[in-house]
Scaffold this active site. Structure first.
Site, PDB file in Angstrom:
ATOM      1  N   SER A 116      47.016  18.870  91.973  1.00  0.00           N
ATOM      2  CA  SER A 116      47.592  19.699  90.911  1.00  0.00           C
ATOM      3  C   SER A 116      47.629  21.145  91.363  1.00  0.00           C
ATOM      4  O   SER A 116      46.689  21.628  92.010  1.00  0.00           O
ATOM      5  CB  SER A 116      46.754  19.592  89.634  1.00  0.00           C
ATOM      6  OG  SER A 116      47.215  20.511  88.649  1.00  0.00           O
ATOM      7  N   LYS A 165      40.212  17.852  89.888  1.00  0.00           N
ATOM      8  CA  LYS A 165      41.332  17.933  90.813  1.00  0.00           C
ATOM      9  C   LYS A 165      40.963  18.754  92.045  1.00  0.00           C
ATOM     10  O   LYS A 165      41.430  18.463  93.164  1.00  0.00           O
ATOM     11  CB  LYS A 165      42.555  18.522  90.116  1.00  0.00           C
ATOM     12  CG  LYS A 165      43.239  17.568  89.146  1.00  0.00           C
ATOM     13  CD  LYS A 165      43.831  16.360  89.856  1.00  0.00           C
ATOM     14  CE  LYS A 165      44.706  15.522  88.947  1.00  0.00           C
ATOM     15  NZ  LYS A 165      45.305  14.361  89.638  1.00  0.00           N
ATOM     16  N   TYR A 213      39.240  19.062  84.038  1.00  0.00           N
ATOM     17  CA  TYR A 213      40.423  18.646  84.797  1.00  0.00           C
ATOM     18  C   TYR A 213      40.518  19.411  86.110  1.00  0.00           C
ATOM     19  O   TYR A 213      40.691  18.818  87.184  1.00  0.00           O
ATOM     20  CB  TYR A 213      41.672  18.882  83.955  1.00  0.00           C
ATOM     21  CG  TYR A 213      42.968  18.545  84.663  1.00  0.00           C
ATOM     22  CD1 TYR A 213      43.460  17.248  84.656  1.00  0.00           C
ATOM     23  CD2 TYR A 213      43.708  19.529  85.320  1.00  0.00           C
ATOM     24  CE1 TYR A 213      44.651  16.924  85.294  1.00  0.00           C
ATOM     25  CE2 TYR A 213      44.897  19.218  85.958  1.00  0.00           C
ATOM     26  CZ  TYR A 213      45.362  17.917  85.942  1.00  0.00           C
ATOM     27  OH  TYR A 213      46.542  17.614  86.577  1.00  0.00           O
TER      28      TYR A 213
END
Length: 264
Positions: A148, A165, A161
């Site tokens: 990401s 990532k 998150y």
């Protein structure tokens, strides 16, 4: 592959997690267009079966394998099923991932952080580990992790998150160091991609869409196919000297989304 087209994936087999929608579906369709057979893996059987049926009806070769990749005990069997049904395994694409996107720092819990790492780091690692014996049998084998562009930001309320990532990004480089020279490992950092989930957000709020479009120098959101085409390149012989790389596909980031000067 033919010598005239080093970007072809003819005869290759790819296992793609998250292949039932969004970026994963875009990657799967691009792989098929390049000549590969694909195994579509996701928790929702209806999604992967629908995409596989559409690919097969159009002359491609797709296998739907509904699987919850967070259950690590099923991953060796998943790999064996794919390799057995499709005749081997040349590429693993870890696209399934995600987590609780926005939460105030004090509202985070250790359990949520552990879940995010399990989904985004542990499961991809375990899947690749299970796939390695098959990948070693295929010249030009590769692994691709979808990470990401958020990992480059210092965003408030995005801890689980982004941290997970970020862990996947480092795991990508570590895998590349460990699995070379026979297996290449690379990552893609997508920007804001126009998936079904994103369209559900932007279709009802033009202001959000305008703000998101302003964050990319291309002035638009990216289609899943753009990620798919980059994935084809990284899995193809054209990228035979590329490993441990992280490819940003963001439409060109604009700081703050501000454009004080008019476009040319």
């Amino acid at each position: 592959m033919t010598e005239s087209n080093p970007f072809a994936l003819t005869g290759k087999v790819a296992l793609i997690t998250g292949g039932g929608r969004g970026i994963g579906e875009g990657i799967a369709r691009a792989f098929v267009e390049a000549g590969a057979s694909v195994a579509l893996v996701a928790r929702t059987a209806e999604q992967v079966e629908s995409v596989a049926a559409d690919i097969n009806s159009s002359g491609g070769n797709a296998l739907a394998v509904p699987t919850d990749i967070t259950d690590l005990s099923v991953l060796p069997g998943l790999v064996e099923t794919v390799a057995g049904e499709l005749g081997g395994l040349d590429a693993v694409v870890n696209c399934a991932g995600g987590g609780d996107m926005w939460r105030a720092f004090l509202d985070n819990t250790a359990e949520e952080l552990e879940e995010a790492f399990h989904f985004n780091v542990t499961a991809p690692f375990a899947l690749v580990q299970a796939a390695v014996p098959h990948l070693l049998e295929r010249p030009g084998a590769s692994v691709l992790n979808i990470v990401s562009s958020a990992i480059e930001l210092q965003a408030r309320g995005h801890l689980s998150y982004d941290a997970a990532k970020g862990g996947l990004a480092y795991a990508t480089r570590s895998m590349a160091a460990s699995l070379g020279p026979k297996i290449r490992v690379n990552g893609i950092n997508p920007g804001i991609i126009e998936t079904e989930a994103m369209r559900a957000v932007t279709s009802s709020n033009p202001e959000i869409l305008q703000r998101l479009e302003g964050m990319a120098r291309m002035g638009r959101l990216g289609p899943p196919r753009d990620i798919g085409l980059a994935a084809v390149f990284l899995a193809s012989p054209a990228a035979s000297f590329i490993t441990g790389a992280m490819l940003d596909i963001t439409g060109g980031k604009v700081a703050g989304g501000a454009r004080p000067f008019p476009d040319l």
